[in-house]
Design a protein around this motif. Structure first.
Motif, PDB file in Angstrom:
ATOM      1  N   THR A 133      11.697   4.606   9.358  1.00  0.00           N
ATOM      2  CA  THR A 133      11.051   4.666   8.047  1.00  0.00           C
ATOM      3  C   THR A 133       9.572   4.327   8.178  1.00  0.00           C
ATOM      4  OG1 THR A 133      11.639   2.361   7.619  1.00  0.00           O
ATOM      5  CG2 THR A 133      13.160   4.060   6.794  1.00  0.00           C
ATOM      6  N   CYS A 134       8.822   4.693   7.163  1.00  0.00           N
ATOM      7  CA  CYS A 134       7.387   4.396   7.148  1.00  0.00           C
ATOM      8  C   CYS A 134       6.956   4.149   5.707  1.00  0.00           C
ATOM      9  CB  CYS A 134       6.594   5.545   7.770  1.00  0.00           C
ATOM     10  SG  CYS A 134       6.852   7.126   6.954  1.00  0.00           S
ATOM     11  N   TYR A 135       5.924   3.376   5.558  1.00  0.00           N
ATOM     12  CA  TYR A 135       5.450   2.985   4.231  1.00  0.00           C
ATOM     13  C   TYR A 135       3.928   2.878   4.268  1.00  0.00           C
ATOM     14  CZ  TYR A 135      10.268   1.443   4.449  1.00  0.00           C
ATOM     15  OH  TYR A 135      11.610   1.402   4.660  1.00  0.00           O
ATOM     16  N   SER A 136       3.291   3.212   3.159  1.00  0.00           N
ATOM     17  CA  SER A 136       1.868   2.877   3.058  1.00  0.00           C
ATOM     18  C   SER A 136       1.806   1.564   2.285  1.00  0.00           C
ATOM     19  CB  SER A 136       1.053   3.986   2.395  1.00  0.00           C
ATOM     20  OG  SER A 136       1.556   4.335   1.136  1.00  0.00           O
ATOM     21  N   VAL A 137       0.898   0.703   2.701  1.00  0.00           N
ATOM     22  CA  VAL A 137       0.872  -0.670   2.210  1.00  0.00           C
ATOM     23  C   VAL A 137      -0.521  -1.034   1.737  1.00  0.00           C
ATOM     24  CG1 VAL A 137       1.204  -3.071   2.886  1.00  0.00           C
ATOM     25  CG2 VAL A 137       2.718  -1.320   3.794  1.00  0.00           C
ATOM     26  N   HIS A 138      -0.585  -1.594   0.540  1.00  0.00           N
ATOM     27  CA  HIS A 138      -1.844  -2.135   0.030  1.00  0.00           C
ATOM     28  C   HIS A 138      -1.765  -3.654   0.135  1.00  0.00           C
ATOM     29  CE1 HIS A 138      -5.353  -2.912  -2.305  1.00  0.00           C
ATOM     30  NE2 HIS A 138      -4.682  -3.421  -3.307  1.00  0.00           N
ATOM     31  N   PRO A 139      -2.572  -4.254   1.006  1.00  0.00           N
ATOM     32  CA  PRO A 139      -2.487  -5.705   1.197  1.00  0.00           C
ATOM     33  C   PRO A 139      -3.192  -6.507   0.105  1.00  0.00           C
ATOM     34  CG  PRO A 139      -4.173  -4.804   2.602  1.00  0.00           C
ATOM     35  CD  PRO A 139      -3.514  -3.631   1.914  1.00  0.00           C
ATOM     36  N   GLY A 140      -3.920  -5.844  -0.775  1.00  0.00           N
ATOM     37  CA  GLY A 140      -4.755  -6.539  -1.739  1.00  0.00           C
ATOM     38  C   GLY A 140      -6.137  -6.741  -1.144  1.00  0.00           C
ATOM     39  N   LEU A 141      -6.980  -7.413  -1.857  1.00  0.00           N
ATOM     40  CA  LEU A 141      -8.319  -7.721  -1.355  1.00  0.00           C
ATOM     41  C   LEU A 141      -8.195  -8.895  -0.388  1.00  0.00           C
ATOM     42  CD1 LEU A 141     -10.309  -7.459  -4.693  1.00  0.00           C
ATOM     43  CD2 LEU A 141     -10.213  -5.792  -2.845  1.00  0.00           C
ATOM     44  N   VAL A 142      -8.529  -8.651   0.858  1.00  0.00           N
ATOM     45  CA  VAL A 142      -8.336  -9.651   1.900  1.00  0.00           C
ATOM     46  C   VAL A 142      -9.689 -10.047   2.476  1.00  0.00           C
ATOM     47  CG1 VAL A 142      -7.205 -10.175   4.089  1.00  0.00           C
ATOM     48  CG2 VAL A 142      -6.067  -8.689   2.425  1.00  0.00           C
ATOM     49  N   ASN A 143      -9.904 -11.334   2.608  1.00  0.00           N
ATOM     50  CA  ASN A 143     -11.156 -11.866   3.130  1.00  0.00           C
ATOM     51  C   ASN A 143     -11.150 -11.776   4.659  1.00  0.00           C
ATOM     52  OD1 ASN A 143     -13.610 -13.067   3.404  1.00  0.00           O
ATOM     53  ND2 ASN A 143     -12.987 -15.069   2.637  1.00  0.00           N
ATOM     54  N   THR A 144     -11.631 -10.653   5.171  1.00  0.00           N
ATOM     55  CA  THR A 144     -11.703 -10.414   6.614  1.00  0.00           C
ATOM     56  C   THR A 144     -13.154 -10.109   6.967  1.00  0.00           C
ATOM     57  OG1 THR A 144     -11.288  -8.056   6.341  1.00  0.00           O
ATOM     58  CG2 THR A 144      -9.355  -9.481   6.640  1.00  0.00           C
ATOM     59  N   PHE A 179       3.566   0.553  -1.156  1.00  0.00           N
ATOM     60  CA  PHE A 179       3.963  -0.805  -1.524  1.00  0.00           C
ATOM     61  C   PHE A 179       2.736  -1.672  -1.757  1.00  0.00           C
ATOM     62  CE2 PHE A 179       7.978   0.535  -0.006  1.00  0.00           C
ATOM     63  CZ  PHE A 179       8.927  -0.367  -0.457  1.00  0.00           C
ATOM     64  N   THR A 180       2.823  -2.509  -2.757  1.00  0.00           N
ATOM     65  CA  THR A 180       1.828  -3.544  -3.004  1.00  0.00           C
ATOM     66  C   THR A 180       2.567  -4.773  -3.523  1.00  0.00           C
ATOM     67  OG1 THR A 180      -0.289  -4.043  -4.085  1.00  0.00           O
ATOM     68  CG2 THR A 180       1.270  -2.762  -5.360  1.00  0.00           C
TER      69      THR A 180
END
Length: 144
Positions: A50-61, A110-111
């Motif tokens: 399976t595969c998914y696209s993922v939104h991690p949110g705004l991440v401080n990187t 996914f988020t």
């Protein structure tokens, strides 16, 4: 950011010198990610992969590392206050990697550890298929 993306099939390698052009290119790349995963799920159907696209949110990187100094002065304090830590930003990716029972959502977005419906331009199967085919040609693979 996929929401603001628009794919120009005549120029998939958009240069971005100004901050606005860079954001447009970034948005396009995020839309391509969502569409590519949709098509990848079609190719993987029946394989138990399976595969998914993922939104991690705004991440401080280190996302601001290439921005102009004045932009950094404005955004870095906001990031410190409102952005997620890298560990928090990784949670949805980890969820999709280990959670049992979400296999029926392969190819979806996914988020916050939940499947989320994307806007219509990110659900266009014809555009996803065309992106896949162009990607195959760009990397020297044949459709099977």
């Amino acid at each position: 950011m996929y929401r603001f993306g628009k794919i120009d099939f005549s120029n998939l390698n958009l240069p971005g010198k100004s901050s606005i052009q860079q954001m447009q290119s970034y948005s396009c790349s995020k839309l391509c990610n969502v569409l590519f995963v949709r098509e990848l799920a079609n190719h993987l159907e029946g394989t138990k992969v399976t595969c998914y696209s993922v939104h991690p949110g705004l991440v401080n990187t280190e996302v601001f590392r290439h921005m102009k100094f004045l932009v950094k002065i404005l955004l870095i304090p906001l990031a410190a206050l409102f952005f997620r830590t890298p560990a928090d930003g990784a949670q949805t990716s980890i969820y999709c990697a280990v959670q049992e029972g979400i296999e029926k959502f392969s190819g979806r977005y996914f988020t916050d550890c939940k499947v989320q419906e994307v806007l219509p331009h990110a659900r266009d199967d014809a555009v996803a298929r065309k992106l896949w085919e162009i990607s195959e040609r760009m990397v020297g693979l044949q459709s099977q």
